[in-house]
Design an enzyme around this catalytic site. Structure first.
Site, PDB file in Angstrom:
ATOM      1  N   TYR A  92       0.965  -1.339  -0.022  1.00  0.00           N
ATOM      2  CA  TYR A  92       0.041   0.049  -0.027  1.00  0.00           C
ATOM      3  C   TYR A  92       0.786   1.404  -0.074  1.00  0.00           C
ATOM      4  CZ  TYR A  92      -4.106   2.825   1.198  1.00  0.00           C
ATOM      5  OH  TYR A  92      -5.283   3.528   1.197  1.00  0.00           O
ATOM      6  N   GLN A 187      -0.743  -5.231   0.604  1.00  0.00           N
ATOM      7  CA  GLN A 187      -1.537  -4.899  -0.522  1.00  0.00           C
ATOM      8  C   GLN A 187      -1.271  -5.598  -1.638  1.00  0.00           C
ATOM      9  OE1 GLN A 187      -3.266  -0.931  -2.527  1.00  0.00           O
ATOM     10  NE2 GLN A 187      -1.209  -1.424  -3.054  1.00  0.00           N
ATOM     11  N   ASP A 272       0.469  -8.575  14.209  1.00  0.00           N
ATOM     12  CA  ASP A 272      -0.066  -7.618  13.118  1.00  0.00           C
ATOM     13  C   ASP A 272      -1.194  -7.201  13.443  1.00  0.00           C
ATOM     14  OD1 ASP A 272      -0.156  -6.412  10.790  1.00  0.00           O
ATOM     15  OD2 ASP A 272       0.076  -8.055   9.582  1.00  0.00           O
ATOM     16  N   HIS A 302       3.654  -6.128  11.423  1.00  0.00           N
ATOM     17  CA  HIS A 302       3.299  -6.212   9.940  1.00  0.00           C
ATOM     18  C   HIS A 302       4.710  -6.275   9.025  1.00  0.00           C
ATOM     19  CE1 HIS A 302       0.768  -6.091   6.535  1.00  0.00           C
ATOM     20  NE2 HIS A 302       1.302  -4.936   5.937  1.00  0.00           N
TER      21      HIS A 302
END
Length: 321
Positions: A92, A187, A272, A302
């Site tokens: 992202y 993403q 996460d 993450h």
């Protein structure tokens, strides 16, 4: 951050409450048919990067709406036959960045195609692909662009670009169309799952800490962006939750996973907060192909497995090629 989601034994059994739209397949069949009405027009322009062990091509192809989408194709030098091909999607806010930042898969003897992300690439890893489609009012970011109708939602364009990226990668003579895999982080992992559900003949899909999974849970289990963009939009646009969630159901990776026909290697991190582990397991547990594995990183956020997960993929993927 301490563990905040379900215990691991419950994660392994967790199923999403996301409801698949009755016309899910028809929607995506129509979307891809319309995209393919435009000539793919994949162009591969050699780039002098100063790198000696790889050849790099600056790629342009026609994505959703025939819009030009950029990418890099990197192959080992002195190759004389079609190569197994890894198509990678970006996290992202990022873009395709610079060619020397993408050397892992070419160093492993593969052709590597990295797709730029339309409209993104200004938060990190610069991009070069605009998104020429406008939308109504949105919350800053990409999660709510056109979110009140699946026809206008941003990720309709991006997932379609992902399918077309596979087609573009396969158009080059040094790639082996019969040995193509999709990979990505965050993403990029969500896009890889979507592509894995829309392209029936991939040989492998490897999404790491994937985003865009299990929207009903993700939007309420974490207050961290990007999922929080949806909550902030609904905080202002009161009374539109049902409509927005209906749109998101067409883009939930859980439903694409249910159509996954290739072996898959997922990864999840139990701390996460960006992509909560339950949302990742929702997609993993829904993945249709019986040959699937998930690496779990118990004390990571993450960043997930990072280079350790790369090492796992370097051992796992060649067996699928």
């Amino acid at each position: 951050m301490a563990l905040f989601d379900l215990p691991l034994d419950q994660l392994r059994e967790y199923r999403s409450a996301s409801v698949e739209p009755a016309d899910f397949d028809a929607f995506w069949t129509k979307t891809l048919r319309e995209a393919r009405e435009h000539d793919l027009d994949a162009r591969f322009d050699p780039v002098d990067t100063g790198l000696k062990t790889v050849q790099v091509h600056d790629v342009t192809f026609a994505g959703f709406g025939g819009h030009p989408v950029k990418g890099w194709l990197t192959v080992p030098t002195a190759v004389d036959g079609p190569l197994p091909t890894v198509v990678e999607f970006i996290g992202y806010g990022g873009g395709r960045a610079l060619p020397h930042m993408h050397l892992l898969w070419a160093s492993a003897g593969c052709a590597h195609f990295v797709m730029d992300t339309r409209g993104q690439g200004s938060a990190w890893g610069g991009g070069g692909t605009p998104d020429p489609v406008g939308s109504g009012p949105t919350y800053p970011g990409f999660m709510t662009r056109g979110v009140e109708d699946p026809e206008t939602y941003y990720y309709r364009r991006l997932f379609t670009d992902g399918v077309r990226a596979v087609e573009a990668a396969r158009a080059h003579p040094l790639t082996d169309a019969s040995r193509t895999a999709a990979v990505g982080v965050s993403q990029g992992g969500g896009i890889a799952i979507a592509v894995g559900g829309l392209v029936p003949d991939l040989v492998a899909v490897a999404p790491d800490v994937p985003f865009l999974c299990d929207f009903p849970r993700a939007t309420t289990a974490t207050d961290r962006d990007p999922y929080r963009e949806i909550g902030n939009y609904l905080k202002t646009h009161r009374g539109r939750t049902e409509r927005v969630m209906q749109t998101l159901s067409y883009f939930d990776a859980v439903h694409f996973a249910a159509r996954g026909r290739a072996p898959a290697l997922f990864s999840a991190a139990l701390e996460d907060q960006t992509c909560p582990p339950s949302t990742v397991f929702a997609a993993f547990n829904a993945w249709a192909h019986v040959d699937k594995e998930i690496e779990v990183y118990d004390f990571n956020d993450h960043e997930g497995g990072g280079p350790f997960q790369d090492a796992v993929k370097l051992r796992w993927l060649p067996a699928r090629f």
